[in-house]
Motif scaffolding. Structure first.
Motif, PDB file in Angstrom:
ATOM      1  N   ALA A 297     -28.310 -20.225 -16.623  1.00 57.19           N
ATOM      2  CA  ALA A 297     -28.922 -20.624 -15.354  1.00 57.19           C
ATOM      3  C   ALA A 297     -28.348 -21.933 -14.831  1.00 57.19           C
ATOM      4  N   LEU A 298     -27.639 -22.665 -15.700  1.00 58.99           N
ATOM      5  CA  LEU A 298     -27.072 -23.956 -15.309  1.00 58.99           C
ATOM      6  C   LEU A 298     -25.668 -23.821 -14.718  1.00 58.99           C
ATOM      7  N   ARG A 299     -25.252 -22.626 -14.387  1.00 53.23           N
ATOM      8  CA  ARG A 299     -23.892 -22.423 -13.898  1.00 53.23           C
ATOM      9  C   ARG A 299     -23.602 -23.238 -12.642  1.00 53.23           C
ATOM     10  N   ARG A 300     -24.605 -23.579 -11.875  1.00 55.19           N
ATOM     11  CA  ARG A 300     -24.370 -24.354 -10.663  1.00 55.19           C
ATOM     12  C   ARG A 300     -24.512 -25.859 -10.892  1.00 55.19           C
ATOM     13  N   SER A 301     -24.702 -26.256 -12.131  1.00 57.26           N
ATOM     14  CA  SER A 301     -24.787 -27.686 -12.466  1.00 57.26           C
ATOM     15  C   SER A 301     -24.374 -27.882 -13.921  1.00 57.26           C
ATOM     16  N   ARG A 302     -23.185 -27.424 -14.267  1.00 54.92           N
ATOM     17  CA  ARG A 302     -22.776 -27.379 -15.670  1.00 54.92           C
ATOM     18  C   ARG A 302     -22.661 -28.763 -16.306  1.00 54.92           C
ATOM     19  N   LEU A 303     -22.343 -29.794 -15.546  1.00 55.33           N
ATOM     20  CA  LEU A 303     -22.224 -31.120 -16.135  1.00 55.33           C
ATOM     21  C   LEU A 303     -23.575 -31.790 -16.361  1.00 55.33           C
ATOM     22  N   GLY A 304     -24.623 -31.189 -15.852  1.00 60.34           N
ATOM     23  CA  GLY A 304     -25.931 -31.781 -16.103  1.00 60.34           C
ATOM     24  C   GLY A 304     -26.970 -31.399 -15.080  1.00 60.34           C
ATOM     25  N   VAL A 305     -28.214 -31.339 -15.546  1.00 59.64           N
ATOM     26  CA  VAL A 305     -29.365 -31.149 -14.673  1.00 59.64           C
ATOM     27  C   VAL A 305     -29.740 -32.509 -14.101  1.00 59.64           C
ATOM     28  N   SER A 306     -29.995 -32.563 -12.815  1.00 65.79           N
ATOM     29  CA  SER A 306     -30.379 -33.820 -12.177  1.00 65.79           C
ATOM     30  C   SER A 306     -31.847 -34.137 -12.449  1.00 65.79           C
ATOM     31  N   SER A 307     -32.111 -35.384 -12.789  1.00 62.55           N
ATOM     32  CA  SER A 307     -33.506 -35.792 -13.002  1.00 62.55           C
ATOM     33  C   SER A 307     -34.282 -35.826 -11.697  1.00 62.55           C
ATOM     34  N   GLU A 308     -33.589 -35.727 -10.549  1.00 62.29           N
ATOM     35  CA  GLU A 308     -34.281 -35.660  -9.263  1.00 62.29           C
ATOM     36  C   GLU A 308     -34.954 -34.306  -9.055  1.00 62.29           C
ATOM     37  N   TRP A 309     -34.498 -33.272  -9.746  1.00 60.23           N
ATOM     38  CA  TRP A 309     -34.911 -31.924  -9.420  1.00 60.23           C
ATOM     39  C   TRP A 309     -36.337 -31.633  -9.873  1.00 60.23           C
ATOM     40  N   MET A 310     -36.849 -30.531  -9.351  1.00 58.76           N
ATOM     41  CA  MET A 310     -38.267 -30.215  -9.525  1.00 58.76           C
ATOM     42  C   MET A 310     -38.646 -29.905 -10.969  1.00 58.76           C
ATOM     43  N   LEU A 311     -37.858 -29.069 -11.647  1.00 56.62           N
ATOM     44  CA  LEU A 311     -38.269 -28.626 -12.980  1.00 56.62           C
ATOM     45  C   LEU A 311     -38.331 -29.767 -13.988  1.00 56.62           C
ATOM     46  N   PRO A 312     -37.342 -30.690 -14.041  1.00 57.20           N
ATOM     47  CA  PRO A 312     -37.513 -31.837 -14.934  1.00 57.20           C
ATOM     48  C   PRO A 312     -38.746 -32.673 -14.603  1.00 57.20           C
ATOM     49  N   LYS A 313     -39.050 -32.829 -13.332  1.00 59.31           N
ATOM     50  CA  LYS A 313     -40.226 -33.604 -12.947  1.00 59.31           C
ATOM     51  C   LYS A 313     -41.516 -32.908 -13.394  1.00 59.31           C
ATOM     52  N   ILE A 314     -41.559 -31.585 -13.231  1.00 58.47           N
ATOM     53  CA  ILE A 314     -42.743 -30.849 -13.681  1.00 58.47           C
ATOM     54  C   ILE A 314     -42.885 -30.972 -15.199  1.00 58.47           C
ATOM     55  N   LEU A 315     -41.769 -30.872 -15.918  1.00 55.70           N
ATOM     56  CA  LEU A 315     -41.826 -31.017 -17.373  1.00 55.70           C
ATOM     57  C   LEU A 315     -42.274 -32.419 -17.763  1.00 55.70           C
ATOM     58  N   TRP A 316     -41.865 -33.423 -17.007  1.00 57.64           N
ATOM     59  CA  TRP A 316     -42.322 -34.796 -17.269  1.00 57.64           C
ATOM     60  C   TRP A 316     -43.836 -34.882 -17.144  1.00 57.64           C
ATOM     61  N   ILE A 317     -44.385 -34.264 -16.096  1.00 55.72           N
ATOM     62  CA  ILE A 317     -45.847 -34.275 -15.933  1.00 55.72           C
ATOM     63  C   ILE A 317     -46.515 -33.585 -17.122  1.00 55.72           C
ATOM     64  N   LYS A 318     -45.978 -32.451 -17.514  1.00 53.26           N
ATOM     65  CA  LYS A 318     -46.568 -31.703 -18.630  1.00 53.26           C
ATOM     66  C   LYS A 318     -46.576 -32.528 -19.903  1.00 53.26           C
ATOM     67  N   GLU A 319     -45.520 -33.272 -20.144  1.00 53.18           N
ATOM     68  CA  GLU A 319     -45.389 -33.997 -21.407  1.00 53.18           C
ATOM     69  C   GLU A 319     -46.056 -35.361 -21.401  1.00 53.18           C
ATOM     70  N   THR A 320     -46.146 -36.008 -20.249  1.00 50.22           N
ATOM     71  CA  THR A 320     -46.685 -37.371 -20.217  1.00 50.22           C
ATOM     72  C   THR A 320     -48.053 -37.480 -19.556  1.00 50.22           C
ATOM     73  N   LEU A 321     -48.409 -36.531 -18.693  1.00 48.97           N
ATOM     74  CA  LEU A 321     -49.720 -36.516 -18.025  1.00 48.97           C
ATOM     75  C   LEU A 321     -50.351 -35.127 -18.185  1.00 48.97           C
ATOM     76  N   PRO A 322     -50.658 -34.720 -19.423  1.00 48.35           N
ATOM     77  CA  PRO A 322     -51.150 -33.359 -19.645  1.00 48.35           C
ATOM     78  C   PRO A 322     -52.434 -33.041 -18.899  1.00 48.35           C
ATOM     79  N   ASP A 323     -53.284 -34.045 -18.682  1.00 47.98           N
ATOM     80  CA  ASP A 323     -54.524 -33.787 -17.944  1.00 47.98           C
ATOM     81  C   ASP A 323     -54.225 -33.454 -16.483  1.00 47.98           C
TER      82      ASP A 323
END
Length: 537
Positions: free
Chosen positions: A124-150
């Motif tokens: 799924a990373l074929r359009r960003s092979r050098l890295g996922v941007s921390s600006e993008w939605m999925l990393p941000k959602i994962l950050w919420i899940k891991e740091t603000l579970p409530d």
């Protein structure tokens, strides 16, 4: 084109600093435009937040003012379309109220989550092979899940700024195909959502938090709600048309809807967006994103996180201290223009919020070196401004290295207000830059989008081809291009030398957590005055 009484369309641009509304007719003539600002807060280094309902308040004020100044009958305003900043995350509860402040596009708090997603090396990373941007939605959602579970547990839906504005306009919760393609790993040509990638990344079942209804750019969503019509001062039969990411909508406002055309979006950040019919991957460049603007075509993307925002920072904190007049920006930059190329030996990096392309490294930081007692604050600003242009050239060189040649660009945004900045970019990059008559291409693109959704044109290429007109072209000075090229090599070598130190600095450890309110939500008093319309069952 449909015939009948006079028709007008509204483009609503949810930008980084405020909402802009534009009223245009079906021929592309701008009748009126208005803006209203909202605030951004920076709770920690690298963080950036806004309050969603502030967007709506600003949108209402901007639309009302634009319509008033246009002097047209609201009965003749056929449609409205809204765009928004890319990957600005809005978390909503079951009642469609925000569960926390919106995490702005430039926020890079999710760098660790993005790095782990990159390490999966999933297809799924074929359009960003050098890295996922921390600006993008999925990393941000994962950050919420891991740091603000409530907060994650209370968040029924995750959408973007554009989707939130569409919700406020129609009461319907939808997703725009445009932004989920270029930011959410959605690929309509390869089965849609990459569920196994989300599972591997730690977001199993996350698509259940996404609205089911996905609409392409230019598709009608429905009519405006009575409450929204009253808030914005529009008629109740005003059609609402699906928008998308601000820069991609600006491609429509620049007539970049055919292969071989390239948009150059300037502002708080810069974007280089070539339109292509070739499914070609370029390491360090995002894309190619399929069908997200024009069906059958793809968009490449190279961006700079901080560009105009660096100049604004300098102006607000240093530059205007000696330039307090009404044209403080202009006076500040005129002093810089008189200084020599290379700022008498100063070299800067434009990575003040990390680097999006071509390094995709959000642990990079800004830098300035070569200072002596000869140098003045003007020299420092000259080096910073040059670093922004070198960042654009770095993207273009990366594209050229992989046989994606950009021979000219069509510009819009903040840099168009300063001929010196446009000429510098043309000189550094060594290519012509075309300037359109309507410089506010994002809001204009949204208005063109609205005209297509209302049926006045059959497609975005047809509409932009008819409504967009060119003003003039800035030709590069190739003598200056050679001089800038010598400094550019110092720019690239400075990154190579300082990147290890910047990584060490970034990984020293996070600061202490910021206190949050009872609901984890900071919201302005005026934001509490408006509520979201509930969707129909």
């Amino acid at each position: 084109m449909a015939l009948g009484r006079k028709a007008y369309f509204i483009g609503l641009d949810g930008g980084t600093g405020g909402a802009r509304a534009i009223v245009v007719d079906a021929e592309g003539n701008v009748i009126a435009m208005a803006t209203h600002d909202y605030a951004t807060t920076f709770p920690r280094p690298g963080w950036a937040e806004q309050t969603p309902v502030d967007w709506w308040c600003a949108a209402c004020l901007a639309v009302r003012q634009a319509v008033r100044e246009a002097g047209v009958s609201i009965a003749d305003i056929r449609a409205i379309s809204a765009d928004g900043t890319s990957s600005t995350l809005v978390a909503l509860d079951h009642g469609l109220q925000p569960t926390m402040p919106a995490i702005l596009w430039m926020d890079n708090r999710a760098a660790q989550q993005a790095r782990r997603m990159t390490e999966t090396k999933h297809p799924a990373l074929r359009r960003s092979r050098l890295g996922v941007s921390s600006e993008w939605m999925l990393p941000k959602i994962l950050w919420i899940k891991e740091t603000l579970p409530d907060v994650y547990e209370r968040s029924r839906w995750f959408v973007e700024m554009t989707d939130y504005l569409a919700l406020r306009l129609t009461g319907r919760l939808t997703l725009g195909l445009n932004h989920i393609t270029n930011r959410w790993f959605y690929d309509g040509r390869r089965g849609g959502w990459p569920e196994d990638f989300f599972h591997k990344a730690g977001l199993d079942g996350i698509t259940g938090h996404f609205p089911d209804e996905i609409l392409p750019l230019g598709a009608p969503i429905g009519y405006i709600t009575p409450d929204a019509a009253e808030d914005l001062g529009l008629a109740r039969d005003t059609l609402v048309v699906c928008g998308g990411t601000d820069a991609y909508v600006a491609m429509v406002g620049l007539d970049v809807c055919r292969p071989g055309r390239t948009a150059f979006i300037t502002g708080s950040s810069h974007l280089v967006l070539p339109m292509t019919d070739q499914d070609v991957e370029v390491p360090g460049i995002f894309g190619p994103h399929p069908d997200c603007v024009v069906p059958g075509l793809l968009v490449m993307e190279g961006g700079q996180v901080s560009s105009g925002s660096i100049v604004r920072w300098w102006h607000d904190h240093i530059g205007r201290l000696g330039n307090a007049g009404p044209d403080s920006y202009g006076e500040m930059l005129r002093q810089v223009e008189a200084l020599p190329i290379g700022a008498d030996g100063l070299v800067a990096l434009d990575f003040w919020q990390g680097n999006r392309n071509p390094y995709i490294d959000y642990e990079l930081q800004g830098a300035l070196w070569g200072l002596t007692l000869k140098h003045t604050p003007g020299h420092m600003l000259r080096a910073l401004v040059e670093s922004v242009a070198y960042g654009t050239e770095n993207i273009l060189r990366t594209l050229r290295t992989h046989s994606v040649a950009v021979e000219t660009m069509v510009i819009c945004g903040g840099a168009t207000r300063t001929p010196f900045l446009m000429q510098m970019h043309a000189d550094v990059c060594g290519i012509p830059i075309a300037v359109p008559k309507v410089l506010e291409a994002t809001a204009f693109g949204s208005a063109i989008n609205a005209a297509v959704g209302a049926g006045f044109y059959g497609s975005l290429p047809e509409a932009s081809g008819r409504m967009v007109r060119e003003s003039h072209v800035i030709e590069p000075d190739m003598r200056r291009n050679r001089a800038y090229g010598e400094v550019f090599e110092f720019y690239r070598e400075t990154h190579e030398a300082l990147a290890p130190l910047m990584h060490r600095m970034a990984r020293r450890g996070p600061p202490a957590p910021r206190p949050v309110g009872q609901n984890g939500l900071v919201i302005s008093a005026r934001a509490e005055a408006m509520t979201v319309a509930q969707p129909a069952e």
